[in-house]
Scaffold this motif. Structure first.
Motif, PDB file in Angstrom:
ATOM      1  N   VAL A 298       0.833  -1.433  -0.178  1.00 33.84           N
ATOM      2  CA  VAL A 298       0.214   0.198   0.324  1.00 33.84           C
ATOM      3  C   VAL A 298       0.152   1.055   0.057  1.00 33.84           C
ATOM      4  CG1 VAL A 298      -1.438   1.278   1.171  1.00 33.84           C
ATOM      5  CG2 VAL A 298      -1.685  -1.243   1.683  1.00 33.84           C
ATOM      6  N   VAL A 299       0.895   2.137  -1.065  1.00 28.90           N
ATOM      7  CA  VAL A 299       1.201   3.255  -0.921  1.00 28.90           C
ATOM      8  C   VAL A 299       0.494   4.652  -0.967  1.00 28.90           C
ATOM      9  CG1 VAL A 299       3.455   2.231  -2.373  1.00 28.90           C
ATOM     10  CG2 VAL A 299       1.283   3.942  -3.339  1.00 28.90           C
ATOM     11  N   ASP A 300       1.221   5.598  -0.472  1.00 30.16           N
ATOM     12  CA  ASP A 300       0.811   7.028  -0.166  1.00 30.16           C
ATOM     13  C   ASP A 300       0.505   7.793  -1.395  1.00 30.16           C
ATOM     14  OD1 ASP A 300      -0.738   6.460   2.368  1.00 30.16           O
ATOM     15  OD2 ASP A 300       1.699   6.957   2.806  1.00 30.16           O
ATOM     16  N   SER A 301       1.404   7.563  -2.476  1.00 29.55           N
ATOM     17  CA  SER A 301       1.770   8.712  -3.917  1.00 29.55           C
ATOM     18  C   SER A 301       1.878   8.040  -4.769  1.00 29.55           C
ATOM     19  CB  SER A 301       3.372   9.036  -3.446  1.00 29.55           C
ATOM     20  OG  SER A 301       3.972   8.893  -3.424  1.00 29.55           O
ATOM     21  N   ILE A 302       1.738   8.196  -5.704  1.00 29.36           N
ATOM     22  CA  ILE A 302       1.961   7.683  -7.601  1.00 29.36           C
ATOM     23  C   ILE A 302       3.688   7.442  -7.683  1.00 29.36           C
ATOM     24  CG2 ILE A 302       2.445   9.814  -8.450  1.00 29.36           C
ATOM     25  CD1 ILE A 302       0.416   6.531  -9.745  1.00 29.36           C
TER      26      ILE A 302
END
Length: 711
Positions: A298-302
């Protein structure tokens, strides 16, 4: 729990509550005789075994933490199958459904419970950033600050076969291929044979659940399976995805059960329970017994998503499954609903593709292919690589001398080229992964016969007793260069050999019609046609028979020269066995060919196979004096059955008068002679090449014009 509930393993509390299931930890592997059990006792033991085996499957496939050894598991599985058979306790959810079942006639097309759309994709980072900008713009338009908490789930993009798995009340109801995204083929019986697909879910699962997964063939299993196919003389699969797709669409579930398929589950298509985020669903999957991939993040930015893809690209070759990129998905399911879909793809997901592997790739194994004449050809099994726009997973290593010269070994990274845009071969080693070079085995990988070296070549000494040589020899015997037996190609020969109906060329003549019609794809007509072809081939022309035997370097042309020289098979065989130097006086036969003919007949296995064949066929004697050159320059092709003479005898007649008789139609063919029950392929080829088609009467009239009698 009632006896019926225990029998199907459904309902009630777990049979292991309080540690009551004896088949989970340190289970017994010796059991009392089945006939000593009452039906009630058998039902009780069956329910416990099913539940234990399901838990062992979950621990093995999902947790990668098995409780028992494989051999112990096999004992429990065999006991369950024994009980089900003895007491008629079969059930759709039983683990024993994995062994297959009766072949299907066709797949049923069914609608998906929810659309299975494709994914928009690109290999450019700029396109990935545009996807992110669009997602944020559309979410902000729907809700002013919706994009502030936007997270993405990043997953490997598997290169397998996408499929929907539908569970009702925890039981696998059906498995459906993606098809056109709206409907697909019901392949449930095939999917039940895959060990990592649970027949029943575990834990607290939704009453109704449809999940999307990817069926694939692990790379190590693919290479091992391809190696077996090559060593059996069969065509290998091009890559794991082709192998998976071809397997899942087999009409015989037992074939699927025999092939090493696996699955990852990666999304919910529909559920009776609401789940707010995609990553929450993936966390719950293992509790239900659904196997997920361990590379999900899970990531918070592109930017983090792009970095995830780049890192996975570096690890690509170390993974035991094929991936061709990563998939970036909006995590929040409510946001997904806001974004919606186009007609073709979901607007909340994007695939960031990897560049194709180009020419340079590691060798993961070497298989040894055994040809018709026993020649051993080493084949490099590769990580699939793009070579000139074509994905290849194998390449020729040619022979032991070339392997030594290039210093090629398993584990080396090599450059692959394609000769004439067709045959891939290893051009050079780019990076050594091991010391030394690959050595051919001392014994045949198929029949264990000793391997003999002849300069740069290596040969199996097993002759026709070698299964690989047998299959190829039977194919050649029936080919255009042999006796031209319609309906006996590679696939049908493999069926006959695998079914145990043909253990030698001679066995072809003993196969009964009922045995043929019992094989998949054979009907009464095809079986009867083959038997008629074989009956018509019991008295072959000598030249055709010599060519059909597959003697090294003795093709149709050399066989005709030998037939004219010796007149009978007995005379030829006597010279081949006892006076090979005399063969050197025949056109097209030199010292090397004469020696190989002698060695062919000196083989005890070959001699025995030929003796068996001669008990069923009688090669005709050939004219040893030329009949003239009246037909010089003409080329004939024959198809179908002629009256009074065989096709081979007709061919001998025209050749004796200077013409050529070939087995296939081309632009150089002058006449196609058509008898009864002709092959359609040759007629089509004749029409395509404007070759005159004549029947037997017209053929006889043509010969009569030259004063030639066909009798």
């Amino acid at each position: 729990m009632s006896d019926d509930e225990r029998a199907d393993g459904s309902g009630g509390e777990s049979a292991d509550e309080g540690g009551q299931n004896p088949y989970l930890r340190d289970p017994p592997t010796e059991f009392e005789p089945v006939d000593s059990l009452s039906e009630s006792e058998a039902r009780e033991q069956t329910a416990l075994l099913r539940e234990a085996i399901r838990e062992h499957d979950r621990r093995y496939y999902v947790e990668a933490d098995p409780l028992i050894a494989d051999r112990t598991y096999d004992s429990l599985f065999a006991r369950l199958q024994e009980l089900e058979d003895a007491f008629d306790l079969t059930h759709p959810d039983s683990p024993t459904r994995r062994v297959g079942g009766e072949p299907l006639e066709a797949f049923e097309t069914v609608a998906h419970v929810a659309p299975m759309l494709s994914i928009d994709q690109s290999g450019e980072a700029d396109d990935v950033r545009e996807f992110d900008e669009r997602v944020r713009r559309e979410l902000d338009a729907a809700d002013g600050d919706a994009a502030d908490d936007l997270q993405y789930v990043c997953e490997p993009k598997f290169d397998g076969v996408s499929m929907a798995f539908v569970y009702e009340d925890g039981s696998l109801e059906r498995a459906v291929t993606r098809g056109d995204g709206r409907e697909g083929d019901d392949v449930t019986r095939n999917v039940r044979t895959i060990g990592s697909v649970p027949q029943r879910l575990h834990g607290e699962y939704p009453d109704s659940l449809a999940v999307r997964g990817e069926v694939y063939m692990p790379k190590d299993a693919f290479q091992a399976y391809n190696r077996e196919r090559i060593e059996r003389g069969e065509e290998p699969f091009a890559n794991p995805r082709n192998a998976t797709a071809g397997t899942i669409r087999q009409l015989d579930p037992a074939v699927v059960a025999d092939r090493p398929l696996d699955v990852f589950f990666f999304d919910i298509l529909d559920s009776s329970d609401g789940i707010d985020a995609h990553h929450e669903a993936l966390e719950r999957f293992p509790d239900w017994g659904l196997r997920v991939n361990d590379r999900v993040e899970v990531v918070d930015s592109i930017d983090e998503a792009i970095a995830y893809r780049d890192a996975l690209l570096e690890e690509r070759d170390d993974l035991n499954y094929e991936i061709d990129g990563t998939v970036i998905k909006v995590d929040d399911r409510e946001a997904r609903e806001e974004l919606g879909q186009t007609a073709r793809h979901d607007r909340w997901a994007f695939a960031y593709k990897f560049p194709a592997r180009a020419e340079v790739t590691p060798i993961v194994d070497v298989a040894v292919q055994v040809g018709r004449t026993g020649r051993l050809t080493p084949v490099a099994l590769l990580e699939p690589v793009d070579v000139g726009g074509v994905t290849v997973s194998r390449a020729s290593l040619h022979n032991p001398e070339e392997i030594a010269e290039k210093n090629v070994n398993v584990g080396d990274t090599v450059r692959v080229q394609r000769a004439g845009d067709v045959i891939p071969y290893v051009e050079e080693v780019v990076e050594k992964g091991t010391e030394g070079h690959y050595e051919l085995p001392d014994h045949c990988p198929v029949c264990e016969s000793p391997v003999e070296r002849d300069g740069p070549l290596a040969h199996c000494t097993g002759g026709l007793a070698c299964d690989a040589q047998l299959r190829r020899s039977v194919e050649y015997y029936a080919s255009d260069d042999g006796l031209d037996l319609e309906g006996l190609g590679e696939k049908s020969v493999r069926q006959l050999v695998d079914a145990g109906l043909v253990g030698s060329i001679a066995d072809l003549y003993d196969v009964e019609r009922e045995e043929l019609t019992a094989l998949e794809g054979w009907g009464e007509t095809s079986a009867e046609n083959l038997r008629s072809e074989l009956e018509a081939a019991r008295e072959p022309a000598l030249a055709d028979f010599l060519s059909a035997l597959g003697i090294p370097h003795v093709g149709p042309s050399t066989a005709r020269e030998l037939a004219r020289e010796f007149g009978s098979f007995e005379a030829f065989r006597d010279v081949a066995e006892n006076d090979p130097e005399r063969l050197e006086g025949v056109d097209d036969v030199g010292e090397t060919v004469a020696r190989q003919i002698n060695e062919f007949f000196a083989s005890e296995a070959n001699a025995a196979a030929i003796d068996d064949l001669l008990a069923r066929v009688s090669p005709q004697e050939a004219e040893t004096d030329a009949g003239g050159d009246d037909l010089e320059g003409l080329t004939f092709v024959f198809t179908g059955s002629l009256e009074g003479v065989t096709r081979a005898e007709a061919a001998e007649t025209v050749e004796a008068h200077g013409a050529n008789a070939t087995s296939s139609v081309s632009g150089n063919t002058d006449y196609l002679v058509v008898g009864a029950n002709p092959g359609q392929t040759k007629r089509d080829d004749a029409e395509a090449n404007d070759v005159p088609i004549v029947d037997e009467d017209e053929f006889r009239e043509l010969l009569g014009e030259y004063g030639i009698d066909l009798e």
